[in-house]
Motif scaffolding. Structure first.
Motif, PDB file in Angstrom:
ATOM      1  N   ALA A 155      13.520  -3.015  40.060  1.00 49.70           N
ATOM      2  CA  ALA A 155      12.865  -1.916  39.613  1.00 49.70           C
ATOM      3  C   ALA A 155      11.909  -1.687  40.721  1.00 49.70           C
ATOM      4  O   ALA A 155      11.613  -2.467  40.534  1.00 49.70           O
ATOM      5  N   PRO A 178      12.294  12.495  34.207  1.00 50.01           N
ATOM      6  CA  PRO A 178      13.605  12.064  34.762  1.00 50.01           C
ATOM      7  C   PRO A 178      14.447  12.375  36.018  1.00 50.01           C
ATOM      8  O   PRO A 178      14.358  13.809  35.806  1.00 50.01           O
ATOM      9  N   GLU A 301      15.312  10.713  43.363  1.00 52.56           N
ATOM     10  CA  GLU A 301      16.070  10.773  42.643  1.00 52.56           C
ATOM     11  C   GLU A 301      15.602   9.423  41.580  1.00 52.56           C
ATOM     12  O   GLU A 301      15.873   8.401  41.264  1.00 52.56           O
ATOM     13  N   ASN A 302      14.404   9.953  40.231  1.00 48.17           N
ATOM     14  CA  ASN A 302      14.209   9.065  39.311  1.00 48.17           C
ATOM     15  C   ASN A 302      14.842   8.547  38.464  1.00 48.17           C
ATOM     16  O   ASN A 302      15.748   9.236  37.815  1.00 48.17           O
ATOM     17  N   ASP A 303      15.222   7.527  37.815  1.00 49.99           N
ATOM     18  CA  ASP A 303      16.732   7.222  37.090  1.00 49.99           C
ATOM     19  C   ASP A 303      15.912   7.308  35.966  1.00 49.99           C
ATOM     20  O   ASP A 303      14.478   7.430  35.190  1.00 49.99           O
ATOM     21  N   GLU A 304      16.623   7.355  34.842  1.00 54.78           N
ATOM     22  CA  GLU A 304      16.558   8.365  33.477  1.00 54.78           C
ATOM     23  C   GLU A 304      15.821   7.336  33.037  1.00 54.78           C
ATOM     24  O   GLU A 304      14.393   7.339  32.323  1.00 54.78           O
ATOM     25  N   MET A 306      14.209   4.238  33.808  1.00 50.52           N
ATOM     26  CA  MET A 306      13.055   3.689  34.406  1.00 50.52           C
ATOM     27  C   MET A 306      12.249   4.415  34.124  1.00 50.52           C
ATOM     28  O   MET A 306      10.561   4.161  34.029  1.00 50.52           O
ATOM     29  N   LEU A 341      14.452   4.459  46.714  1.00 50.01           N
ATOM     30  CA  LEU A 341      15.110   4.452  44.868  1.00 50.01           C
ATOM     31  C   LEU A 341      16.735   4.601  44.915  1.00 50.01           C
ATOM     32  O   LEU A 341      17.659   4.363  44.288  1.00 50.01           O
ATOM     33  N   LYS A 342      17.036   4.415  46.784  1.00 49.70           N
ATOM     34  CA  LYS A 342      18.201   3.997  47.000  1.00 49.70           C
ATOM     35  C   LYS A 342      19.036   3.349  46.382  1.00 49.70           C
ATOM     36  O   LYS A 342      20.520   2.926  46.287  1.00 49.70           O
ATOM     37  N   PRO A 345      16.821   1.185  40.870  1.00 50.19           N
ATOM     38  CA  PRO A 345      16.189   1.990  40.153  1.00 50.19           C
ATOM     39  C   PRO A 345      14.979   2.534  39.953  1.00 50.19           C
ATOM     40  O   PRO A 345      14.613   0.743  40.281  1.00 50.19           O
TER      41      PRO A 345
END
Ligand SMILES: [Zn+2]
Ligand SMILES: [Zn+2]
Length: 393
Positions: A155, A178, A301-304, A306, A341-342, A345
């Motif tokens: 992460a 998120p 794109e933030n992971d929901e 995380m 982030l790719k 997460p």
């Protein structure tokens, strides 16, 4: 563990000011890297230097056992801006300034590093600390990744200080949202080729200026007629180079622009259509167009899960009312944190330092940009909490 960061506040301010005085831009930041490395040595933290630029990765190994790996990131580069504020820590480098707050990012991450290192006996797993160069020209994160920084990372988290989301969010509040929070940024170049001739006899040549005018208008139809209304996208042509005399039709025109989107599919479609429309428009009018896309960075794109986890950590430190988890719209600016982030997460967070009375609500990249130093400990504390909770979960 995070409470130790409260005691660090004066040290964080000192580090931020020392870094503020020595701004460097781009990929090669020798003084900045030396400063960061000296602090890491002082804290007893080992690190590896990038070969291609001034980026480095420091590693803290938890002694409670092997486990997961969490990465925390700071960017180190400044901007080619002449500082417009007088202070005893004003930039010593003429024409360069930490006008985006990356000096604070380094200080906050160094503070977190110190605390995590002191508490390594309580940690189960590994903390990687990314200090990257060249965020502003969006090459730094890609370099870090090609040097292997993301290997084994479960992460990744980063924080941007300042007033990016809104200067109306009061200083000390965290914004952790998120999903998509910042846009992609790609650059395109179009070379329109015609045949030069006398301005009085256009029929004897092919006028690339006229073709370029049609291309410029036609490209906006992508946004107007091809991108769904609910998907944000911006296509801006910021540069056109054409002609040299009022009565001469030149043989070439150069067009340059940027595309911002919040969705990778929209991003790829627009890039493909820029080439198709440019080439076919030029052909319609007997010319040619060559189109090149310089891929910049993806949307952030933030992971929901995380983002939710990071917000919970921030709330436990700061209280519910100081953590914002939704905003009216994402920011159409870009951040190369998206590249990390790719691959894993994580979440990119914003720490507001906007305070009108302290004059810290000037826009980023302005010669008058400044931060509210009182919030620095918060940045370190949230990093410490996220890393320790993630590893010991
Ligand atoms: Zn910036
Ligand atoms: Zn920045």
């Amino acid at each position: 563990m995070w409470r130790d960061c409260l005691k660090l506040q004066d040290e964080l301010v000192k580090m931020r000011r020392e870094l503020h005085r020595i701004p460097e831009t781009g990929l090669i930041l020798p003084l900045t890297r030396e400063y960061v490395e000296n602090k890491l040595k002082e804290y007893g933290i080992s690190y590896t230097e990038n070969k291609t630029d001034s980026g480095l990765v420091a590693i803290i190994k938890g002694e409670k056992g092997t486990g997961r790996t969490v990465a925390l990131r700071a960017d180190m580069d400044a901007l080619p801006v002449n500082e417009g504020i007088e202070s005893d820590y004003k930039s010593l480098h003429e024409g360069k300034m930490h006008a985006c707050g990356h000096d604070a990012h380094m200080a906050m991450l160094l503070g977190a590093a110190k605390v995590l290192q002191e508490h390594r006996a309580e940690l189960c797993g590994t903390v990687k600390l990314f200090f990257q160069a060249d965020e502003e020209e969006v090459l730094g994160a890609k370099n870090m990744i090609s040097e292997g920084c993301m290997e084994g990372v479960d992460a990744v988290f980063g924080t941007h200080i300042g007033c990016i989301i809104s200067k109306d969010i009061s200083s000390g509040k965290f914004v952790i949202v998120p999903g998509c929070i910042m846009a992609s940024n790609d650059r395109f170049f179009i070379k329109v080729k015609g045949t030069g001739c006398h301005g009085s006899t256009p029929e004897k040549g092919v006028d690339p200026i006229n073709i370029a005018a049609h291309i410029i208008i036609n490209l906006q139809e992508i946004i107007a007629r091809e991108v769904p209304a609910v998907k944000a996208a911006v296509l801006t042509i910021g540069k056109v180079n054409a002609g040299f005399a009022y009565n001469v039709i030149p043989s070439e025109v150069e067009i340059e622009g940027t595309v911002r989107t919040l969705d990778d599919k929209v991003r790829k479609n627009i890039a493909a259509r820029i080439a198709e429309i440019s080439e076919s428009t030029a052909k319609t009018f007997r010319g040619e167009a060559e189109c090149t896309i310089e891929w910049g960075v993806a949307p952030v794109e933030n992971d929901e899960a995380m983002a939710e986890f990071a917000a919970k950590c921030a709330r436990e430190i700061l209280g519910d009312d100081k953590v914002i988890t939704s905003v009216p719209a994402p920011n159409m600016g870009a951040e190369d944190f998206a590249e990390y982030l790719k691959l894993a997460p994580g979440a990119f967070m914003f720490l507001s330092s906007a305070d009108h009375d302290k004059h810290t609500d000037e826009p980023h990249h302005s010669p008058l940009f400044n931060i509210d130093e009182d919030v620095l400990w918060e940045g370190s504390a949230v990093f410490v909490k996220i890393a320790s909770e993630f590893l010991n979960a």
